[in-house]
Design a protein around this motif. Structure first.
Motif, PDB file in Angstrom:
ATOM      1  N   GLY A 473      22.697 -29.967  30.595  1.00  0.00           N
ATOM      2  CA  GLY A 473      22.158 -30.941  31.539  1.00  0.00           C
ATOM      3  C   GLY A 473      21.061 -30.350  32.406  1.00  0.00           C
ATOM      4  O   GLY A 473      21.118 -29.172  32.795  1.00  0.00           O
ATOM      5  N   TYR A 474      20.054 -31.163  32.724  1.00  0.00           N
ATOM      6  CA  TYR A 474      18.935 -30.752  33.582  1.00  0.00           C
ATOM      7  C   TYR A 474      18.616 -31.884  34.555  1.00  0.00           C
ATOM      8  O   TYR A 474      18.749 -33.069  34.213  1.00  0.00           O
ATOM      9  CB  TYR A 474      17.686 -30.421  32.767  1.00  0.00           C
ATOM     10  CG  TYR A 474      17.861 -29.327  31.745  1.00  0.00           C
ATOM     11  CD1 TYR A 474      17.721 -27.992  32.092  1.00  0.00           C
ATOM     12  CD2 TYR A 474      18.160 -29.639  30.422  1.00  0.00           C
ATOM     13  CE1 TYR A 474      17.875 -26.989  31.156  1.00  0.00           C
ATOM     14  CE2 TYR A 474      18.314 -28.646  29.472  1.00  0.00           C
ATOM     15  CZ  TYR A 474      18.181 -27.322  29.845  1.00  0.00           C
ATOM     16  OH  TYR A 474      18.340 -26.333  28.905  1.00  0.00           O
ATOM     17  N   LYS A 475      18.176 -31.517  35.730  1.00  0.00           N
ATOM     18  CA  LYS A 475      17.636 -32.508  36.655  1.00  0.00           C
ATOM     19  C   LYS A 475      16.183 -32.786  36.251  1.00  0.00           C
ATOM     20  O   LYS A 475      15.395 -31.853  36.096  1.00  0.00           O
ATOM     21  CB  LYS A 475      17.709 -31.997  38.091  1.00  0.00           C
ATOM     22  CG  LYS A 475      19.135 -31.876  38.606  1.00  0.00           C
ATOM     23  CD  LYS A 475      19.165 -31.461  40.068  1.00  0.00           C
ATOM     24  CE  LYS A 475      20.604 -31.411  40.569  1.00  0.00           C
ATOM     25  NZ  LYS A 475      20.679 -31.012  41.999  1.00  0.00           N
ATOM     26  N   PRO A 476      15.819 -34.055  36.081  1.00  0.00           N
ATOM     27  CA  PRO A 476      14.504 -34.374  35.481  1.00  0.00           C
ATOM     28  C   PRO A 476      13.318 -33.761  36.219  1.00  0.00           C
ATOM     29  O   PRO A 476      12.423 -33.188  35.583  1.00  0.00           O
ATOM     30  CB  PRO A 476      14.468 -35.902  35.519  1.00  0.00           C
ATOM     31  CG  PRO A 476      15.901 -36.322  35.494  1.00  0.00           C
ATOM     32  CD  PRO A 476      16.636 -35.279  36.279  1.00  0.00           C
ATOM     33  N   LYS A 477      13.298 -33.854  37.542  1.00  0.00           N
ATOM     34  CA  LYS A 477      12.133 -33.354  38.270  1.00  0.00           C
ATOM     35  C   LYS A 477      12.053 -31.830  38.217  1.00  0.00           C
ATOM     36  O   LYS A 477      10.954 -31.266  38.100  1.00  0.00           O
ATOM     37  CB  LYS A 477      12.171 -33.846  39.719  1.00  0.00           C
ATOM     38  CG  LYS A 477      11.952 -35.354  39.845  1.00  0.00           C
ATOM     39  CD  LYS A 477      11.854 -35.789  41.296  1.00  0.00           C
ATOM     40  CE  LYS A 477      11.571 -37.285  41.394  1.00  0.00           C
ATOM     41  NZ  LYS A 477      11.478 -37.750  42.797  1.00  0.00           N
ATOM     42  N   GLU A 478      13.204 -31.165  38.275  1.00  0.00           N
ATOM     43  CA  GLU A 478      13.186 -29.704  38.159  1.00  0.00           C
ATOM     44  C   GLU A 478      12.801 -29.278  36.746  1.00  0.00           C
ATOM     45  O   GLU A 478      12.051 -28.311  36.565  1.00  0.00           O
ATOM     46  CB  GLU A 478      14.557 -29.141  38.531  1.00  0.00           C
ATOM     47  CG  GLU A 478      14.944 -29.356  39.984  1.00  0.00           C
ATOM     48  CD  GLU A 478      16.308 -28.788  40.293  1.00  0.00           C
ATOM     49  OE1 GLU A 478      16.944 -28.217  39.371  1.00  0.00           O
ATOM     50  OE2 GLU A 478      16.751 -28.917  41.459  1.00  0.00           O
ATOM     51  N   PHE A 479      13.307 -30.001  35.774  1.00  0.00           N
ATOM     52  CA  PHE A 479      12.965 -29.672  34.390  1.00  0.00           C
ATOM     53  C   PHE A 479      11.478 -29.924  34.127  1.00  0.00           C
ATOM     54  O   PHE A 479      10.843 -29.183  33.369  1.00  0.00           O
ATOM     55  CB  PHE A 479      13.823 -30.499  33.435  1.00  0.00           C
ATOM     56  CG  PHE A 479      13.700 -30.092  31.991  1.00  0.00           C
ATOM     57  CD1 PHE A 479      14.192 -28.885  31.544  1.00  0.00           C
ATOM     58  CD2 PHE A 479      13.078 -30.924  31.072  1.00  0.00           C
ATOM     59  CE1 PHE A 479      14.081 -28.507  30.214  1.00  0.00           C
ATOM     60  CE2 PHE A 479      12.959 -30.561  29.743  1.00  0.00           C
ATOM     61  CZ  PHE A 479      13.465 -29.358  29.316  1.00  0.00           C
ATOM     62  N   ALA A 480      10.913 -30.962  34.746  1.00  0.00           N
ATOM     63  CA  ALA A 480       9.474 -31.225  34.599  1.00  0.00           C
ATOM     64  C   ALA A 480       8.649 -30.060  35.129  1.00  0.00           C
ATOM     65  O   ALA A 480       7.619 -29.695  34.547  1.00  0.00           O
ATOM     66  CB  ALA A 480       9.097 -32.515  35.321  1.00  0.00           C
ATOM     67  N   GLY A 481       9.111 -29.456  36.226  1.00  0.00           N
ATOM     68  CA  GLY A 481       8.404 -28.277  36.732  1.00  0.00           C
ATOM     69  C   GLY A 481       8.505 -27.096  35.789  1.00  0.00           C
ATOM     70  O   GLY A 481       7.553 -26.315  35.659  1.00  0.00           O
ATOM     71  N   GLN A 482       9.643 -26.955  35.113  1.00  0.00           N
ATOM     72  CA  GLN A 482       9.805 -25.838  34.175  1.00  0.00           C
ATOM     73  C   GLN A 482       8.897 -25.981  32.960  1.00  0.00           C
ATOM     74  O   GLN A 482       8.393 -24.983  32.432  1.00  0.00           O
ATOM     75  CB  GLN A 482      11.262 -25.749  33.721  1.00  0.00           C
ATOM     76  CG  GLN A 482      12.231 -25.390  34.823  1.00  0.00           C
ATOM     77  CD  GLN A 482      13.665 -25.333  34.333  1.00  0.00           C
ATOM     78  OE1 GLN A 482      13.929 -25.297  33.137  1.00  0.00           O
ATOM     79  NE2 GLN A 482      14.613 -25.347  35.254  1.00  0.00           N
ATOM     80  N   ILE A 483       8.684 -27.209  32.487  1.00  0.00           N
ATOM     81  CA  ILE A 483       7.855 -27.407  31.295  1.00  0.00           C
ATOM     82  C   ILE A 483       6.411 -27.728  31.662  1.00  0.00           C
ATOM     83  O   ILE A 483       5.633 -28.144  30.807  1.00  0.00           O
ATOM     84  CB  ILE A 483       8.441 -28.518  30.405  1.00  0.00           C
ATOM     85  CG1 ILE A 483       8.387 -29.869  31.111  1.00  0.00           C
ATOM     86  CG2 ILE A 483       9.860 -28.186  29.997  1.00  0.00           C
ATOM     87  CD1 ILE A 483       8.840 -31.025  30.239  1.00  0.00           C
ATOM     88  N   ASN A 484       6.061 -27.544  32.937  1.00  0.00           N
ATOM     89  CA  ASN A 484       4.671 -27.734  33.397  1.00  0.00           C
ATOM     90  C   ASN A 484       4.214 -29.180  33.194  1.00  0.00           C
ATOM     91  O   ASN A 484       3.103 -29.445  32.754  1.00  0.00           O
ATOM     92  CB  ASN A 484       3.729 -26.764  32.669  1.00  0.00           C
ATOM     93  CG  ASN A 484       2.397 -26.617  33.386  1.00  0.00           C
ATOM     94  OD1 ASN A 484       2.297 -26.873  34.583  1.00  0.00           O
ATOM     95  ND2 ASN A 484       1.367 -26.234  32.645  1.00  0.00           N
ATOM     96  N   LEU A 485       5.091 -30.121  33.525  1.00  0.00           N
ATOM     97  CA  LEU A 485       4.765 -31.540  33.455  1.00  0.00           C
ATOM     98  C   LEU A 485       4.527 -32.045  34.869  1.00  0.00           C
ATOM     99  O   LEU A 485       5.463 -32.151  35.665  1.00  0.00           O
ATOM    100  CB  LEU A 485       5.907 -32.313  32.772  1.00  0.00           C
ATOM    101  CG  LEU A 485       5.667 -33.801  32.520  1.00  0.00           C
ATOM    102  CD1 LEU A 485       4.530 -34.017  31.541  1.00  0.00           C
ATOM    103  CD2 LEU A 485       6.946 -34.466  32.012  1.00  0.00           C
ATOM    104  N   ASN A 486       3.288 -32.360  35.174  1.00  0.00           N
ATOM    105  CA  ASN A 486       2.890 -32.753  36.528  1.00  0.00           C
ATOM    106  C   ASN A 486       2.967 -34.273  36.656  1.00  0.00           C
ATOM    107  O   ASN A 486       2.272 -35.000  35.950  1.00  0.00           O
ATOM    108  CB  ASN A 486       1.459 -32.264  36.804  1.00  0.00           C
ATOM    109  CG  ASN A 486       1.084 -32.411  38.265  1.00  0.00           C
ATOM    110  OD1 ASN A 486       1.727 -33.133  39.011  1.00  0.00           O
ATOM    111  ND2 ASN A 486       0.040 -31.707  38.669  1.00  0.00           N
ATOM    112  N   THR A 487       3.822 -34.760  37.564  1.00  0.00           N
ATOM    113  CA  THR A 487       3.977 -36.208  37.727  1.00  0.00           C
ATOM    114  C   THR A 487       2.711 -36.854  38.286  1.00  0.00           C
ATOM    115  O   THR A 487       2.391 -37.997  37.938  1.00  0.00           O
ATOM    116  CB  THR A 487       5.173 -36.508  38.642  1.00  0.00           C
ATOM    117  OG1 THR A 487       5.004 -35.800  39.880  1.00  0.00           O
ATOM    118  CG2 THR A 487       6.468 -36.057  37.992  1.00  0.00           C
ATOM    119  N   SER A 488       2.001 -36.152  39.131  1.00  0.00           N
ATOM    120  CA  SER A 488       0.743 -36.709  39.658  1.00  0.00           C
ATOM    121  C   SER A 488      -0.283 -36.875  38.551  1.00  0.00           C
ATOM    122  O   SER A 488      -1.020 -37.867  38.515  1.00  0.00           O
ATOM    123  CB  SER A 488       0.186 -35.804  40.763  1.00  0.00           C
ATOM    124  OG  SER A 488       1.089 -35.713  41.845  1.00  0.00           O
TER     125      SER A 488
END
Length: 579
Positions: A473-488
């Motif tokens: 399991g991963y928290k989506p926003k933290e996982f996005a930071g790990q894979i270099n996925l910028n929400t902005s």
């Protein structure tokens, strides 16, 4: 205090240096040693040094021949002076050797000895057991390389850079290309949106079975099949809830999470994809075609190793996409507590008929405010929930699948227990686009947790039977930071495409990702395009030529208004060609 007396220095009016004395036992200068030789020289001679205490003929047999090489040193060459015994002990000097005080050279172990200039010198000590292990490892590596290239049809397959991909949709000659946008411009975009609001939540979800978090390769679980549960992949304009919200003017732009995540993660995509854009009045709808590849999941899309091109191969890109979609559907239903207790939302599943067994899924219709004049409504999905501190936390469930360890180079059964980070890093390299889209969908749905399952085949050549090796399991926003996925950046891409499409006139358009270049093209298409689209096996070439001729003849008869001949040609052509 005792003074220092220099004494009188006699002046030599006849030459340079001290005066000559007739009595050799009397020193010329006070406190001066007797019988110290003096080398006469003129004022024009160059002195190399004031005193040379290192001059010696020892260990230098060529000294006699090189005595006069440097004229500046000749003033200090006393080897021929009898007062130094230069001629008396010449025989002894020739046999005398100085003792070398330098420490002996250290033995050179390891591989450095191979690169020294003296190639005949061997290391003084070698560990035979270590060397034997190295030789055996080299043999095993060479054997694996031979087997790998043999399985790759001789090893002459081109690399991923040279692979030729096909467009996801056939570009028709009557389509008008309006613009093309390179991905390099997408990476520079940035836009921040406020928190969304939920307009409506439909469907029902079951709770997550926490025992699957303890699954390991040693106690793997067989992947079950859920043939009785129906899964719905409904496009935007076919959604009755979105139609209702559009009639109520709840927003101006409508899409689904799968379509929007494809746009958000477009710079990571390699395969071609297409999205239909319909401008109706002041509203904008992002759709997918019937039979679109957006419903399938790509496998090894961003890998450097090409997949087999034969469509009937179980490891081809199309076969693996179908297999991955099948695995995800079954995995999302197996990891639930199937005791009949469901969390039911405001409205039932809008796509299911009464009494039909449907998969556990909740649809969240959410609205974002892009600017003062533009609101975006997206249908987002969650598959399960868990109770945390007496509160419901929603989950998204997805599965990564391993089809053959030879392609990835990492065997999940061996590495998941000890090197789970290396397995995830390999998947991020080979499936960057797919994992980024899952993360974007979880963020859009405001899921509290995204569960990733690791599913592999029972045997590499058996693509029907699978086992679950682990669930993480991963928290989506933290996982996005790990894979270099910028929400902005994701929202910047959406905002730029929405602004571009809102400037277009009413009609139908299609966004197509170029199959060979990192760019997106926008085409203007006829209003009836894709309406009768279907997927079937291609016909033989002779039948395709016949069908083209009859189609042209049919168009001509339609323009002339001859119904009798039209009916005859339709009967000969067949109903599938009416589109």
């Amino acid at each position: 205090m005792v003074g220092f007396e220099i004494g009188d220095v006699p002046f030599n009016p006849d030459g340079w240096g001290p005066m000559e004395s007739t009595d050799s036992s009397v020193p010329i200068l006070p406190n001066h040693s007797v019988n110290v030789p003096f080398a006469p020289f003129s004022r024009s001679d160059k002195l190399g040094r004031i005193a040379d205490w290192t001059r010696s003929n020892y260990n230098n047999p060529n000294r006699q021949n090189n005595r006069n090489n440097n004229p500046a040193d000749s003033a200090f060459d006393f080897t021929a002076d009898d007062s130094f015994g230069g001629g008396l002990n010449a025989d002894e000097d020739s046999t005398f050797r100085l003792v070398d005080g330098k420490p002996p050279p250290r033995p050179k172990f390891g591989p450095k000895w191979r690169f020294q200039n003296n190639r005949n010198q061997l290391p003084q000590r070698r560990d035979e057991e270590v060397e034997a292990r190295k030789r055996e490892a080299e043999k095993q590596r060479a054997r694996r390389d031979r087997l790998y290239h043999a399985n790759r049809s001789g090893g002459n397959n081109p690399r991923r850079e040279a692979a030729v991909f096909k467009s996801s949709v056939d570009i028709q000659p009557e389509w008008n290309m309006l613009d093309q946008i390179p991905f390099s411009t997408f990476t520079k975009l940035s836009y921040n949106v406020p928190e969304p609001e939920d307009l409506l939540v439909c469907g029902s979800v079951e709770s997550y079975d926490k025992t699957y978090d303890r699954t390991t390769p040693k106690n793997e679980r067989r992947l079950e099949r859920f043939k009785n549960r129906n899964f719905f992949k409904v496009t935007t304009t076919d959604d009755p809830i979105i139609r209702r919200l559009a009639n109520e003017d709840k927003a101006t732009v409508f899409a689904t999470d799968s379509i929007l995540s494809t746009l958000m993660c477009a710079p990571r995509s390699v395969y071609s994809w297409d999205i239909v854009v319909q401008r109706v009045g002041n509203k904008l709808f992002f759709d997918k075609r019937d039979g679109s590849q957006l419903d399938l999941l790509s496998v090894n899309e961003t890998s450097q190793e090409p997949l087999p091109e034969a469509k009937d191969d179980i490891n081809s890109a199309h076969s693996l996409s179908v297999e991955a979609a099948y695995i995800n559907q079954n995995f999302s239903q197996q990891v639930l507590v199937r005791d009949g207790n469901k969390l039911t939302f405001e409205e039932p599943n809008p796509f299911a008929s009464e009494g039909e067994e449907v998969a556990s899924v909740g649809y969240r219709y959410r609205r974002w405010k892009l600017d003062n004049d533009t609101n975006l409504v997206v249908r987002c999905e969650v598959q399960s929930y868990i109770d945390v501190n007496n509160q419901k936390s929603f989950l998204t469930l997805n599965a990564l699948n391993e089809f053959d360890p030879k392609y990835s180079g990492v065997d999940w059964r061996r590495k998941l227990d000890t090197q789970r980070g290396a397995v995830l890093a390999t998947e991020l390299k080979n499936n960057a686009n797919k994992i980024a889209k899952w993360t974007a969908q979880a963020i859009l749905a405001s899921a509290d947790m995204m569960k990733l399952g690791y599913v592999t085949r029972v045997h590499p050549r058996d693509h029907f039977n699978h086992v679950i090796l682990a669930v993480v399991g991963y928290k989506p926003k933290e996982f996005a930071g790990q894979i270099n996925l910028n929400t902005s950046n994701m929202w910047g891409i959406v905002k730029s495409i929405v602004d571009l499409c809102m400037k277009l006139g009413e009609g139908k358009y299609v966004l197509v990702k170029d199959p060979q270049k990192p760019q997106v093209r926008i085409y203007e298409v006829p209003a009836d395009a894709f309406e009768n689209d279907y997927v079937e096996e291609p016909l033989p070439e002779d039948e395709q030529l016949k069908a083209r001729r009859l189609k042209l003849k049919l168009r001509k008869l339609k323009s002339e208004g001859n119904p009798t001949n039209i009916q005859a040609i339709i009967f000969e052509l067949g109903t599938p060609f009416l589109g």
